[in-house]
Structures are given as structure tokens and as C-alpha cells.
Design an enzyme around this catalytic site. Structure first.
Site, PDB file in Angstrom:
ATOM      1  N   ARG A   1       1.341   6.946  -3.883  1.00 13.49           N
ATOM      2  CA  ARG A   1       2.069   6.132  -4.857  1.00 13.49           C
ATOM      3  C   ARG A   1       1.779   4.641  -4.750  1.00 13.49           C
ATOM      4  O   ARG A   1       1.418   3.988  -5.724  1.00 13.49           O
ATOM      5  CB  ARG A   1       3.596   6.300  -4.681  1.00 13.49           C
ATOM      6  CG  ARG A   1       4.214   7.403  -5.440  1.00 13.49           C
ATOM      7  CD  ARG A   1       5.448   7.868  -4.701  1.00 13.49           C
ATOM      8  NE  ARG A   1       5.035   8.378  -3.400  1.00 13.49           N
ATOM      9  CZ  ARG A   1       4.550   9.596  -3.214  1.00 13.49           C
ATOM     10  NH1 ARG A   1       4.497  10.434  -4.204  1.00 13.49           N
ATOM     11  NH2 ARG A   1       4.125   9.987  -2.030  1.00 13.49           N
ATOM     12  N   THR A   2       1.984   4.098  -3.542  1.00 13.14           N
ATOM     13  CA  THR A   2       1.888   2.644  -3.419  1.00 13.14           C
ATOM     14  C   THR A   2       0.469   2.182  -3.718  1.00 13.14           C
ATOM     15  O   THR A   2       0.250   1.216  -4.453  1.00 13.14           O
ATOM     16  CB  THR A   2       2.327   2.211  -2.001  1.00 13.14           C
ATOM     17  OG1 THR A   2       3.563   2.841  -1.709  1.00 13.14           O
ATOM     18  CG2 THR A   2       2.494   0.704  -1.902  1.00 13.14           C
TER      19      THR A   2
ATOM     20  N   LYS B   1     -15.420  -0.545  12.810  1.00 10.75           N
ATOM     21  CA  LYS B   1     -16.324  -1.115  13.823  1.00 10.75           C
ATOM     22  C   LYS B   1     -15.583  -2.090  14.727  1.00 10.75           C
ATOM     23  O   LYS B   1     -16.185  -2.702  15.589  1.00 10.75           O
ATOM     24  CB  LYS B   1     -17.465  -1.865  13.137  1.00 10.75           C
ATOM     25  CG  LYS B   1     -18.315  -1.044  12.210  1.00 10.75           C
ATOM     26  CD  LYS B   1     -19.440  -1.935  11.675  1.00 10.75           C
ATOM     27  CE  LYS B   1     -20.125  -1.350  10.476  1.00 10.75           C
ATOM     28  NZ  LYS B   1     -20.932  -2.355   9.772  1.00 10.75           N
TER      29      LYS B   1
ATOM     30  N   ARG C   1      -1.674  -2.288   3.300  1.00 15.45           N
ATOM     31  CA  ARG C   1      -0.798  -1.449   4.150  1.00 15.45           C
ATOM     32  C   ARG C   1      -1.499  -1.261   5.475  1.00 15.45           C
ATOM     33  O   ARG C   1      -2.714  -0.996   5.530  1.00 15.45           O
ATOM     34  CB  ARG C   1      -0.560  -0.094   3.497  1.00 15.45           C
ATOM     35  CG  ARG C   1       0.100   0.905   4.450  1.00 15.45           C
ATOM     36  CD  ARG C   1       0.481   2.190   3.768  1.00 15.45           C
ATOM     37  NE  ARG C   1       1.604   1.989   2.865  1.00 15.45           N
ATOM     38  CZ  ARG C   1       2.233   2.983   2.236  1.00 15.45           C
ATOM     39  NH1 ARG C   1       1.846   4.235   2.407  1.00 15.45           N
ATOM     40  NH2 ARG C   1       3.254   2.733   1.434  1.00 15.45           N
TER      41      ARG C   1
ATOM     42  N   HIS D   1       8.752  -2.836   3.960  1.00 15.93           N
ATOM     43  CA  HIS D   1       8.030  -2.337   2.787  1.00 15.93           C
ATOM     44  C   HIS D   1       8.660  -3.055   1.584  1.00 15.93           C
ATOM     45  O   HIS D   1       9.400  -2.455   0.794  1.00 15.93           O
ATOM     46  CB  HIS D   1       8.213  -0.824   2.704  1.00 15.93           C
ATOM     47  CG  HIS D   1       7.250  -0.122   1.799  1.00 15.93           C
ATOM     48  ND1 HIS D   1       6.509  -0.767   0.818  1.00 15.93           N
ATOM     49  CD2 HIS D   1       6.907   1.189   1.716  1.00 15.93           C
ATOM     50  CE1 HIS D   1       5.759   0.125   0.193  1.00 15.93           C
ATOM     51  NE2 HIS D   1       5.979   1.313   0.714  1.00 15.93           N
TER      52      HIS D   1
END
Ligand code: NCD
Length: 335
Positions: free
Chosen positions: A77-78, A106, A128, A156
Site C-alpha cells: 500500500r504505502t 553493497k 521506508r 509512520h
């Protein structure tokens, strides 16, 4: 790099440099604590305005701008709603989701990744990341606005804003200052609950109930913070105690990814489940929410009940994120 302590993160984000008092231009959105009441109202108003705007006009708002969407943790969703929000505004929107294809794999630091994206000329990053301090670390390293799409277990903020938008739309004209909200499930690790409980306090919600098993209770410091801001809080392990009273029931998933073992998770999982029987106990005007994904906390049989708002919640998120992107990139959103 040593991690920044939670207390330190919030001390810094509460300093004038990070506060957002109606003017979003160039600002980072890392925590709901940065937002004044005026700023919250502005996001909600711009989201409503964008939802009603002719989509052909919306397409010009971020024309010739570029938005990067970088997710170091799973999301449907986000991630997709940031991508969709950027493209509905006409921005060139680029997403990197599986970070095994990025330089992070890396060993590149968040700072270097952000500086690289800024050097390319991107106008904003939506990110995120599993680290609690990731939003602050990213934001400190560049001038380009960073919007957090979830920082570890801590915050959030965009979910909390879309949740407030949903609550206002779904509670039939009641003011947030008249509501009783009950948060249910994993209140220890759930970042959506951490952000939304603070945002509801800022909106003046007088009563918040926290329903969880003993090992998944709200962080003590957060309960104290809510109490100090004037919220009456009540904690219980029994969902039935609040089902008939709360205006908003906010269900959450037990956050498997933060548990040390499968066994420990299994002991906590499915402590609560909303079924058609639970819906019969709820108020006729109650609102049932969930940030999703659900993994058994809500029986799909209740999806057709008009009080089940979680898919409308998803839709509200697209316009909320459009509002945030246009505000941090332009601030003067009216074309
Ligand atoms: C939440 C998250 O990632 O914190 N999902 C979301 O953004 N809608 C909730 C969760 O994963 O349980």
C-alpha cells in the site's frame, strides 16, 4: 554508525528547525510531533481539495519534478500509493523496492544514498527503512525533503495522517475531540499506533484505550507522553471490554519481523480477531480500521459491513500523500 537513541530523536525533531507550522516548503516529514494543529489541518484540506480536482489539472502540479520512492522493507500500500500520488501530480516518479538491487546491498550508508539521489536532481524522497532513526539520518544528510513511509518501530507519519483523514470522514460529523479510540493488537512494535495515538492527542481526542497482550503493551514513555498531553488512557487485555463503547476500533497485525523466535511470535499472534459476532457488539456508528496487511485479525466475512473502513482508508492514503508531496515540494499548492 551508532544508532540515535529514541529520546534524542524526539528532542531533535521537537526543536524549531524541524517544526512545521503551516509552511511545508522544503520540510521533512519524519514524525507527527513536528506538525502543529494548523499543519495537520492544512494536509487534510489539501487532500480534500486534490480529491475533488479535475485529474487533468492535478497532472500539472508537479510537472517537471521528480520523486524517488525507496523502500528497504516490504510494502504494498504505502509504496504503491506514493508512486501513484507522484504520478497523479505529474511528477516523474521512480521506485526502488527490492534493495538487493541497490547499493545498500553493497554497504552504502543512508546518507550517501540520499546525497546521490539529491545530486541527480530529485525533488523529494519517500523512504521506508527498518531503523528507528532512519528518517532523521536521511533528513539530516540532505536539503531535499524526505517523507518517511515508516521508520523502524518508531513512526509512520503519513499513515497517521491518512488515518486521521479516515476517522474524520467516517465518524459522521463528530469532532476528534469527542471520540474514544481503541487500539488493538501489537502496540509495542506497531509504528502506525505510535504515530496515530500522538496525532489523535494533537487533534484533542480525550480518551484512548489500548488493548493488547501483556507482552505487547504500548511503550511506557508514550503512554506517559499521551497522559501529559491531556489524554485519558486505559489499558486492558480484554477486547470485549471496549468493543461496545469505542467510536473507532483500530486493529493491528502482530509484527512478526521484530520477534526473536517463531515460538514467541506464535504465543502473541491472533490474540484478537474481529468476527461477525464482534461486529454485533460494536456500536452501530462505530468505525473499524486497520492499516493492513491483515493476517487473521479481521475475518473477511465482515468486509461488507458498512463500518469496515480499511479499504476506504487505503484510498484516503493516495490523496493524503499527494497533499504531502505537493506541500513539501511547492507549499503553494493552488495552481
Ligand atoms: C503498516 C506498516 O508498515 O507499519 N502497514 C502500512 O504501512 N499500511 C502496518 C503493518 O505492517 O502491520
Amino acid at each position: 554508525m551508532a544508532k540515535i537513541e529514541t529520546e534524542q530523536i524526539f528532542i531533535e525533531l521537537n526543536s524549531p528547525e524541524w517544526k512545521i507550522d503551516g509552511d511545508f516548503a522544503g520540510k521533512d516529514i519524519i514524525s507527527v510531533e513536528q506538525l502543529s494543529r494548523e499543519s495537520i489541518e492544512k494536509v487534510l484540506n489539501v487532500a480534500d481539495w486534490l480529491q475533488n480536482l479535475d485529474p487533468r489539472e492535478a497532472k500539472h502540479i508537479l510537472e517537471n519534478r521528480s520523486v524517488a520512492v525507496l523502500f528497504y522493507q516490504p510494502s504494498t500500500r504505502t509504496y504503491m500509493s506514493f508512486l501513484l500520488a507522484g504520478s497523479k501530480l505529474g511528477a516523474n516518479t521512480h521506485g526502488v523496492h527490492d534493495m538487493t538491487y541497490s547499493s545498500a546491498y553493497k554497504g552504502e550508508s543512508i546518507e550517501d544514498t540520499m546525497k546521490t539521489i539529491e545530486a541527480m536532481g530529485f525533488d523529494a524522497v519517500c523512504m521506508r527503512h527498518p531503523d528507528d532513526d532512519s528518517g532523521l539520518v536521511a533528513a539530516r544528510s540532505v536539503a531535499m525533503p524526505i517523507i518517511s513511509g515508516g521508520s523502524g518501530k518508531l513512526e509512520h507519519p503519513t499513515q497517521a495522517l491518512l488515518d486521521v483523514r479516515t476517522i474524520i470522514k467516517e465518524t459522521n460529523g463528530k469532532r476528534p475531540g469527542e471520540l474514544h479510540i481503541a487500539f488493538v493488537g501489537d502496540l509495542k512494535y506497531g509504528r502506525t499506533v505510535h504515530s496515530l495515538s500522538k496525532l489523535m492527542a494533537q487533534m484533542g481526542t480525550p480518551l484512548q484505550t489500548f488493548v493488547s497482550p501483556d507482552n505487547l503493551k504500548m511503550p511506557r514513555s508514550l503512554v506517559t507522553q499521551l497522559e501529559n498531553s491531556g489524554v485519558a488512557t486505559y489499558e486492558t487485555a480484554k477486547l470485549d471490554e471496549v468493543l461496545g463503547d469505542a467510536d473507532v476500533i483500530y486493529m493491528t497485525r502482530v509484527q512478526k519481523e521484530w520477534f526473536d523466535s517463531e515460538e514467541e511470535y506464535q504465543r502473541a499472534a491472533l490474540a484478537y480477531r474481529i468476527t461477525e459476532d464482534s461486529m454485533r457488539l460494536m456500536r452501530p456508528d462505530a468505525v473499524l480500521m486497520h492499516p493492513l496487511p491483515r493476517v487473521g485479525e479481521i475475518d473477511p466475512a465482515v468486509d461488507s459491513d458498512p463500518r469496515a473502513a480499511y479499504f476506504r482508508e487505503v484510498n484516503n492514503g493516495v490523496y493524503t500523500r499527494m497533499a504531502l508531496l505537493s506541500l513539501v515540494i511547492l507549499n503553494n499548492y493552488v495552481s
